[in-house]
Design an enzyme around this catalytic site. Structure first.
Site, PDB file in Angstrom:
ATOM      1  N   LYS A 170      24.213   6.978  18.795  1.00 28.72           N
ATOM      2  CA  LYS A 170      23.412   6.042  19.593  1.00 28.72           C
ATOM      3  C   LYS A 170      23.821   5.906  21.057  1.00 28.72           C
ATOM      4  O   LYS A 170      23.050   5.374  21.861  1.00 28.72           O
ATOM      5  CB  LYS A 170      23.473   4.636  18.965  1.00 28.72           C
ATOM      6  N   TYR A 193      26.584  14.890   7.579  1.00 25.09           N
ATOM      7  CA  TYR A 193      27.545  13.788   7.625  1.00 25.09           C
ATOM      8  C   TYR A 193      28.216  13.761   6.256  1.00 25.09           C
ATOM      9  O   TYR A 193      27.551  13.517   5.247  1.00 25.09           O
ATOM     10  CB  TYR A 193      26.847  12.450   7.868  1.00 25.09           C
ATOM     11  N   TYR A 228      18.161   5.501  12.554  1.00 23.08           N
ATOM     12  CA  TYR A 228      18.723   6.744  13.083  1.00 23.08           C
ATOM     13  C   TYR A 228      17.764   7.401  14.081  1.00 23.08           C
ATOM     14  O   TYR A 228      18.168   7.879  15.144  1.00 23.08           O
ATOM     15  CB  TYR A 228      19.022   7.709  11.928  1.00 23.08           C
ATOM     16  N   HIS A 288      14.856  18.248  14.749  1.00 22.24           N
ATOM     17  CA  HIS A 288      15.305  18.119  13.359  1.00 22.24           C
ATOM     18  C   HIS A 288      14.513  17.024  12.654  1.00 22.24           C
ATOM     19  O   HIS A 288      14.360  15.926  13.184  1.00 22.24           O
ATOM     20  CB  HIS A 288      16.793  17.764  13.304  1.00 22.24           C
ATOM     21  N   PRO A 332      30.537   7.090  17.429  1.00 17.36           N
ATOM     22  CA  PRO A 332      29.498   8.120  17.500  1.00 17.36           C
ATOM     23  C   PRO A 332      28.772   8.419  16.183  1.00 17.36           C
ATOM     24  O   PRO A 332      27.784   9.158  16.180  1.00 17.36           O
ATOM     25  CB  PRO A 332      30.245   9.361  18.000  1.00 17.36           C
TER      26      PRO A 332
HETATM   27  P1  RFL Z   1      29.043   8.343  31.257  1.00 14.23           P
HETATM   28  O1  RFL Z   1      28.369   9.536  30.712  1.00 14.23           O
HETATM   29  O2  RFL Z   1      30.448   8.085  30.881  1.00 14.23           O
HETATM   30  O3  RFL Z   1      28.918   8.433  32.841  1.00 14.23           O
HETATM   31  C1  RFL Z   1      29.662   7.567  33.697  1.00 14.23           C
HETATM   32  C2  RFL Z   1      29.904   8.292  34.997  1.00 14.23           C
HETATM   33  O4  RFL Z   1      30.554   7.408  35.922  1.00 14.23           O
HETATM   34  C3  RFL Z   1      31.551   8.144  36.608  1.00 14.23           C
HETATM   35  N1  RFL Z   1      32.550   7.179  37.143  1.00 14.23           N
HETATM   36  C4  RFL Z   1      32.643   6.858  38.463  1.00 14.23           C
HETATM   37  N2  RFL Z   1      31.945   7.267  39.535  1.00 14.23           N
HETATM   38  C5  RFL Z   1      32.286   6.752  40.748  1.00 14.23           C
HETATM   39  N3  RFL Z   1      33.304   5.875  40.925  1.00 14.23           N
HETATM   40  C6  RFL Z   1      34.049   5.443  39.873  1.00 14.23           C
HETATM   41  N4  RFL Z   1      35.051   4.581  40.058  1.00 14.23           N
HETATM   42  C7  RFL Z   1      33.721   5.946  38.561  1.00 14.23           C
HETATM   43  N5  RFL Z   1      34.220   5.734  37.318  1.00 14.23           N
HETATM   44  C8  RFL Z   1      33.507   6.497  36.478  1.00 14.23           C
HETATM   45  C9  RFL Z   1      32.112   9.079  35.550  1.00 14.23           C
HETATM   46  O5  RFL Z   1      32.778  10.193  36.111  1.00 14.23           O
HETATM   47  C10 RFL Z   1      30.837   9.476  34.825  1.00 14.23           C
HETATM   48  O6  RFL Z   1      30.240  10.635  35.375  1.00 14.23           O
HETATM   49  O7  RFL Z   1      28.232   7.006  30.907  1.00 14.23           O
HETATM   50  P2  RFL Z   1      26.655   6.756  30.654  1.00 14.23           P
HETATM   51  O8  RFL Z   1      25.821   7.373  31.734  1.00 14.23           O
HETATM   52  O9  RFL Z   1      26.552   5.316  30.375  1.00 14.23           O
HETATM   53  O10 RFL Z   1      26.310   7.589  29.326  1.00 14.23           O
HETATM   54  C11 RFL Z   1      26.814   7.218  28.073  1.00 14.23           C
HETATM   55  C12 RFL Z   1      27.047   8.445  27.198  1.00 14.23           C
HETATM   56  O11 RFL Z   1      27.825   9.362  27.930  1.00 14.23           O
HETATM   57  C13 RFL Z   1      27.733   8.124  25.874  1.00 14.23           C
HETATM   58  O12 RFL Z   1      27.223   6.929  25.336  1.00 14.23           O
HETATM   59  C14 RFL Z   1      27.552   9.239  24.821  1.00 14.23           C
HETATM   60  O13 RFL Z   1      28.176  10.428  25.218  1.00 14.23           O
HETATM   61  C15 RFL Z   1      28.100   8.791  23.467  1.00 14.23           C
HETATM   62  N6  RFL Z   1      27.970   9.796  22.417  1.00 14.23           N
HETATM   63  C16 RFL Z   1      26.766  10.008  21.769  1.00 14.23           C
HETATM   64  N7  RFL Z   1      25.638   9.366  22.161  1.00 14.23           N
HETATM   65  C17 RFL Z   1      24.436   9.659  21.586  1.00 14.23           C
HETATM   66  O14 RFL Z   1      23.411   9.051  21.984  1.00 14.23           O
HETATM   67  N8  RFL Z   1      24.293  10.614  20.590  1.00 14.23           N
HETATM   68  C18 RFL Z   1      25.370  11.308  20.143  1.00 14.23           C
HETATM   69  O15 RFL Z   1      25.199  12.193  19.304  1.00 14.23           O
HETATM   70  C19 RFL Z   1      26.675  11.003  20.693  1.00 14.23           C
HETATM   71  N9  RFL Z   1      27.759  11.661  20.309  1.00 14.23           N
HETATM   72  C20 RFL Z   1      29.090  10.544  22.039  1.00 14.23           C
HETATM   73  C21 RFL Z   1      28.961  11.468  20.957  1.00 14.23           C
HETATM   74  C22 RFL Z   1      30.295  10.423  22.712  1.00 14.23           C
HETATM   75  C23 RFL Z   1      31.383  11.182  22.323  1.00 14.23           C
HETATM   76  N10 RFL Z   1      32.563  11.056  23.100  1.00 14.23           N
HETATM   77  C24 RFL Z   1      33.262  12.156  23.607  1.00 14.23           C
HETATM   78  C25 RFL Z   1      32.901   9.761  23.654  1.00 14.23           C
HETATM   79  C26 RFL Z   1      30.036  12.226  20.555  1.00 14.23           C
HETATM   80  C27 RFL Z   1      31.262  12.059  21.215  1.00 14.23           C
HETATM   81  C28 RFL Z   1      32.424  12.859  20.698  1.00 14.23           C
HETATM   82  C1  PHB Z   2      26.989  15.819  18.266  1.00 15.91           C
HETATM   83  O1  PHB Z   2      26.208  16.762  18.102  1.00 15.91           O
HETATM   84  O2  PHB Z   2      27.920  15.867  19.079  1.00 15.91           O
HETATM   85  C2  PHB Z   2      26.853  14.601  17.424  1.00 15.91           C
HETATM   86  C3  PHB Z   2      25.739  14.474  16.609  1.00 15.91           C
HETATM   87  C4  PHB Z   2      25.579  13.325  15.836  1.00 15.91           C
HETATM   88  C5  PHB Z   2      26.545  12.342  15.878  1.00 15.91           C
HETATM   89  C6  PHB Z   2      27.655  12.471  16.688  1.00 15.91           C
HETATM   90  C7  PHB Z   2      27.810  13.615  17.471  1.00 15.91           C
HETATM   91  O3  PHB Z   2      26.398  11.228  15.098  1.00 15.91           O
END
Ligand code: RFL
Ligand code: PHB
Length: 393
Positions: free
Chosen positions: A300, A204, A387, A75, A296
């Site tokens: 980031k 957004y 961004y 994008h 989110p």
């Molecule tokens: P994770 O992905 O949470 O992975 C951690 C892992 O550790 C495991 N764990 C254990 N394993 C062994 N023993 C234990 N005691 C444990 N406790 C936990 C868990 O099961 C898991 O598998 O962390 P990591 O690797 O630091 O990654 C971070 C990302 O997942 C997170 O920052 C993003 O998903 C945030 N996020 C977004 N980030 C972006 O860069 N771009 C986005 O567009 C974006 N959109 C989002 C998001 C997060 C969202 N939610 C659901 C929180 C949108 C949403 C809605």
């Molecule tokens: C997503 O696609 O889940 C998404 C994209 C951008 C954001 C947050 C979530 O800022």
């Protein structure tokens, strides 16, 4: 109790833990990844979607980018929508040609797991870490439970990549780290729907009833979000109500319309801003969500996790090769510089786009910021630079 040994013990098989293990492997450093959930669970956990420019380059350079390059959606802009009007932010024009890639986090996770297993890497699913010992000057160990047995992994260094709810952070000795946090008074209700996106670029949208966002996962799958109250119950949101609310918030004066379709997944996520300082004590290094959470709105979270482990892998490799501890010693400061930039940008995006009930003064400021972002080249460039890529900071 069975004991095994490795060089770097990694807790968590999210993007942070898996990529760290992969980067270390490419430089000849051994690691074991312990993950409490099953492989199927982590490969299907729907989360982030936006990859920064520098993150896509890193994934491609280290050999795990083929499917992302083939299937990810590149994008060059996003839309800011407010006052029933659409405004395109031409990110690539504003940020030196760089672009973002929309590619689901669970796809990155699948690609990394495949690469680790293909290379004979040790990723143990269903292995729940229960204790972390990283404070001794000469060694470290991780206690974990798997198949009903207690086992121990001995290692030189521990990487806590176990997310916000993990156990590593809570093993820090008293006073070793400090947590700084801010809770936002709203949450996001997110859905995945089997319907072609109604837009080519992410939207957004600020509306007086609340923020709405239109993202996607492919040409057939849409990802949408609604700002809801912090204690909202998902049971109160049948699919029809979600589509109706989305259509109300996204409404424009130019006849744009939102296509709806079957909802395949829905959930509510709280909004948090959180930073641990420093991201290290003894032989333990925190990376990704275990060390910091951003709302989110700035997209980031996963990008920060990738940037952390890039720095951590380089520091560990340098230490193994030469015994030089300087990169390990500066790991936390290096990461926190970028983390705070991402926190500030995520707060800017979040407060600009989410109305708070009764806060008319805040609404005035937010609308002024939006108008400034879409009318001033300087403001637009600042938004685009933040961004599209903080990975090189
Ligand atoms: P994770 O992905 O949470 O992975 C951690 C892992 O550790 C495991 N764990 C254990 N394993 C062994 N023993 C234990 N005691 C444990 N406790 C936990 C868990 O099961 C898991 O598998 O962390 P990591 O690797 O630091 O990654 C971070 C990302 O997942 C997170 O920052 C993003 O998903 C945030 N996020 C977004 N980030 C972006 O860069 N771009 C986005 O567009 C974006 N959109 C989002 C998001 C997060 C969202 N939610 C659901 C929180 C949108 C949403 C809605
Ligand atoms: C997503 O696609 O889940 C998404 C994209 C951008 C954001 C947050 C979530 O800022």
């Amino acid at each position: 109790m069975a004991t095994t040994k490795t060089q770097v013990g990694i807790v968590g098989a999210g993007p942070a833990g898996l990529l760290l293990s992969h980067l270390l492997h490419l430089e000849g450093v051994g690691s074991v990844v312990l993950e409490s959930r099953s492989r199927d669970y982590v490969e299907h956990r729907v989360r982030a979607g936006v990859l920064e420019h520098g993150v896509t380059e890193l994934l491609a350079d280290c050999g795990v980018g083929a499917r992302m390059r083939a299937e990810g959606l590149v994008h060059h802009g996003i839309e800011l929508r407010f006052d029933r009007t659409r405004h395109r932010m031409p990110l690539s024009d504003l940020a030196g040609g760089r672009a973002i890639t929309v590619y689901g986090q669970q796809e990155v996770v699948k690609d990394l797991i495949a690469a680790r297993l293909e290379a004979g890497g040790a990723v143990h699913f269903g292995a729940e870490c229960t204790g972390i010992d990283g404070s001794s000057p000469s060694s470290a160990s991780i206690a974990y439970r798997t198949d009903g047995r207690d086992e121990v992994l001995e290692c030189d260094m521990i990487a806590g990549c176990d997310g916000f709810h993990g156990v590593t952070r809570s093993a820090a000795p008293p006073g070793a780290i400090a947590a700084l946090e801010h809770t936002h008074p709203f949450a996001w209700l997110g859905i995945l729907a089997s319907v072609a996106p109604s837009t080519d670029e992410l939207i957004y949208c600020r509306h007086e009833r609340g923020f709405a966002m239109h993202s996607m996962r492919s040409h057939e799958v849409s990802r949408l979000y609604l700002q809801v109250g912090p204690e909202e119950d998902i049971e109160q949101w049948p699919d029809d109500r979600i589509w109706e609310e989305l259509a109300t918030r996204f409404v424009t004066d130019d006849g744009w319309s939102l296509a709806s379709g079957p909802v395949t997944e829905k959930g509510i996520t709280a909004m948090k801003s959180f930073v641990v300082e420093p991201m290290q004590w003894g032989r333990v290094f925190l990376a990704g969500d275990s060390a910091h959470i951003v709302p989110p709105t700035g997209a980031k979270g996963m990008n920060l996790a990738v940037a952390d482990v890039r720095a951590l892998a380089a520091a560990l490799v340098s230490w193994y090769r030469t015994g030089d501890e300087s990169l390990l010693a500066s790991y936390s400061a290096t990461c926190l510089r970028r983390v705070w930039r991402a926190q500030e940008f995520s707060t800017y995006m979040t407060t600009m786009l989410h109305p708070l009930p009764g806060d008319d003064f805040g609404a005035g400021l937010a609308l002024s910021r939006l108008r400034y972002a879409v009318s001033s080249r300087a403001a637009a460039e600042s938004l685009a630079e933040n961004y599209v890529d903080l990975s090189s900071l």
